[in-house]
Design an enzyme around this catalytic site. Sequence first.
Site, mmCIF file in Angstrom:
data_model
loop_
_atom_site.group_PDB
_atom_site.id
_atom_site.type_symbol
_atom_site.label_atom_id
_atom_site.label_comp_id
_atom_site.label_asym_id
_atom_site.label_seq_id
_atom_site.Cartn_x
_atom_site.Cartn_y
_atom_site.Cartn_z
ATOM 1 N N TYR A 167 0.839 -1.209 0.000
ATOM 2 C CA TYR A 167 0.000 0.000 0.000
ATOM 3 C C TYR A 167 0.875 1.260 0.000
ATOM 4 O O TYR A 167 0.636 2.182 -0.777
ATOM 5 C CB TYR A 167 -0.923 -0.027 1.219
ATOM 6 N N LYS A 171 0.995 4.202 -2.834
ATOM 7 C CA LYS A 171 0.604 5.586 -2.553
ATOM 8 C C LYS A 171 1.802 6.539 -2.691
ATOM 9 O O LYS A 171 1.613 7.696 -3.069
ATOM 10 C CB LYS A 171 -0.070 5.701 -1.180
HETATM 11 P P1 NAD Z 1 -13.852 1.552 -0.302
HETATM 12 O O1 NAD Z 1 -13.376 0.154 -0.544
HETATM 13 O O2 NAD Z 1 -14.772 1.802 0.837
HETATM 14 O O3 NAD Z 1 -14.522 2.110 -1.651
HETATM 15 C C1 NAD Z 1 -13.820 1.930 -2.854
HETATM 16 C C2 NAD Z 1 -14.722 2.185 -4.034
HETATM 17 O O4 NAD Z 1 -13.950 1.898 -5.228
HETATM 18 C C3 NAD Z 1 -15.935 1.274 -4.102
HETATM 19 O O5 NAD Z 1 -17.016 2.021 -4.651
HETATM 20 C C4 NAD Z 1 -15.492 0.166 -5.070
HETATM 21 O O6 NAD Z 1 -16.587 -0.469 -5.739
HETATM 22 C C5 NAD Z 1 -14.664 0.975 -6.040
HETATM 23 N N1 NAD Z 1 -13.713 0.160 -6.785
HETATM 24 C C6 NAD Z 1 -12.833 -0.755 -6.292
HETATM 25 N N2 NAD Z 1 -12.155 -1.322 -7.285
HETATM 26 C C7 NAD Z 1 -12.596 -0.759 -8.432
HETATM 27 C C8 NAD Z 1 -12.278 -0.934 -9.800
HETATM 28 N N3 NAD Z 1 -11.366 -1.838 -10.191
HETATM 29 N N4 NAD Z 1 -12.919 -0.176 -10.721
HETATM 30 C C9 NAD Z 1 -13.863 0.719 -10.339
HETATM 31 N N5 NAD Z 1 -14.212 0.926 -9.056
HETATM 32 C C10 NAD Z 1 -13.592 0.187 -8.110
HETATM 33 O O7 NAD Z 1 -12.521 2.436 -0.188
HETATM 34 P P2 NAD Z 1 -12.229 3.848 0.550
HETATM 35 O O8 NAD Z 1 -11.777 3.577 1.921
HETATM 36 O O9 NAD Z 1 -13.344 4.804 0.308
HETATM 37 O O10 NAD Z 1 -10.933 4.300 -0.274
HETATM 38 C C11 NAD Z 1 -11.035 5.075 -1.449
HETATM 39 C C12 NAD Z 1 -9.658 5.607 -1.801
HETATM 40 O O11 NAD Z 1 -9.142 6.374 -0.718
HETATM 41 C C13 NAD Z 1 -8.614 4.526 -2.097
HETATM 42 O O12 NAD Z 1 -7.741 4.963 -3.140
HETATM 43 C C14 NAD Z 1 -7.850 4.444 -0.786
HETATM 44 O O13 NAD Z 1 -6.549 3.952 -0.947
HETATM 45 C C15 NAD Z 1 -7.869 5.894 -0.363
HETATM 46 N N6 NAD Z 1 -7.660 6.100 1.076
HETATM 47 C C16 NAD Z 1 -8.518 5.562 1.966
HETATM 48 C C17 NAD Z 1 -8.292 5.782 3.318
HETATM 49 C C18 NAD Z 1 -9.208 5.240 4.352
HETATM 50 O O14 NAD Z 1 -8.825 5.237 5.516
HETATM 51 N N7 NAD Z 1 -10.420 4.828 4.025
HETATM 52 C C19 NAD Z 1 -7.189 6.515 3.754
HETATM 53 C C20 NAD Z 1 -6.321 7.032 2.815
HETATM 54 C C21 NAD Z 1 -6.566 6.819 1.458
#
Ligand code: NAD
Length: 263
Positions: A167, A171
Amino acid sequence: MADDALPGLAMPSLRLEGKLAVVTGGGRGIGAGCALALAGAGAEVVVVSRQRDELGAVVAEIVRRGGHADMAVCDVTDDAAVDDLFDRLTRVDILINNAGTNVPQDFLDVSAPTLDMMLALNVRAAFRVAQVAVRRMMANRPEPERGVIINMSSQLGHVGAPRRTVYCMTKHAIEGFTKALAVELAPHRIRVNAIAPTFVETPLVREILAADPGLRAEALSRIPLGRLGQVGDVMGAAVFLASRAAALITGASLLIDGGWTAR
Ligand code: NAD
């Protein structure tokens, strides 16, 4: 006092009327929040996800709040599907390159399929979606700007953590990609920035916290503001970076980490 009494001190607009925004991974979590935020600021939003069942609720909520949105089922790791999606759009002004995932594992346990899956989604798809979006943005008028890209990074694009080698690698790649793309596209008047959240309580992170009983307390101990993030903590940043209020901001990464990386 009228704005023109102090020339240059008019507050730039945070509104996004007339803009078409594409939000990948917009079916839930941070992406759904960004879609709702941009629509609330006046943009027309195309909400993209692999799963149709998630998309209906997000689009319905945007419409219920008086906004404009459409849904697109698309796996962003599928090049042909991405090409087809952007071919069907009338224009593209804003891209929130958000689809991504995390599979926490000890370094020695990371399997080749997991490594390939995370590189394909978090890095390669983000690159490819941006490339196709920028081809469309180039057709926009350059004044005041052709487009805005916001890449969803993480605090783990800035620091390391155990069980996060893949990860963190993905990132940190997004951080480098953001800077290089910002520099290359600045002459074309396309801005590129990253948002770097700490733990945000999304469906993905709730699963990760449930699987690791000590993790919530460990995370809280590192966040000076004393709480995990909520999706709402990211929404304002998305609107700000997409708007003319951020007109001179490109190549930046906006940490939303409660102070985690300030220690
Ligand atoms: P989540 O898993 O809750 O939601 C992810 C979304 O992306 C879902 O709607 C899923 O269907 C969609 N998705 C996954 N694979 C896909 C694909 N191949 N094509 C199209 N859509 C796809 O994730 P989240 O926690 O909301 O994270 C979203 C982003 O934020 C990610 O890039 C994650 O790395 C980043 N992020 C999250 C956090 C956290 O703590 N939640 C922190 C830092 C960064």
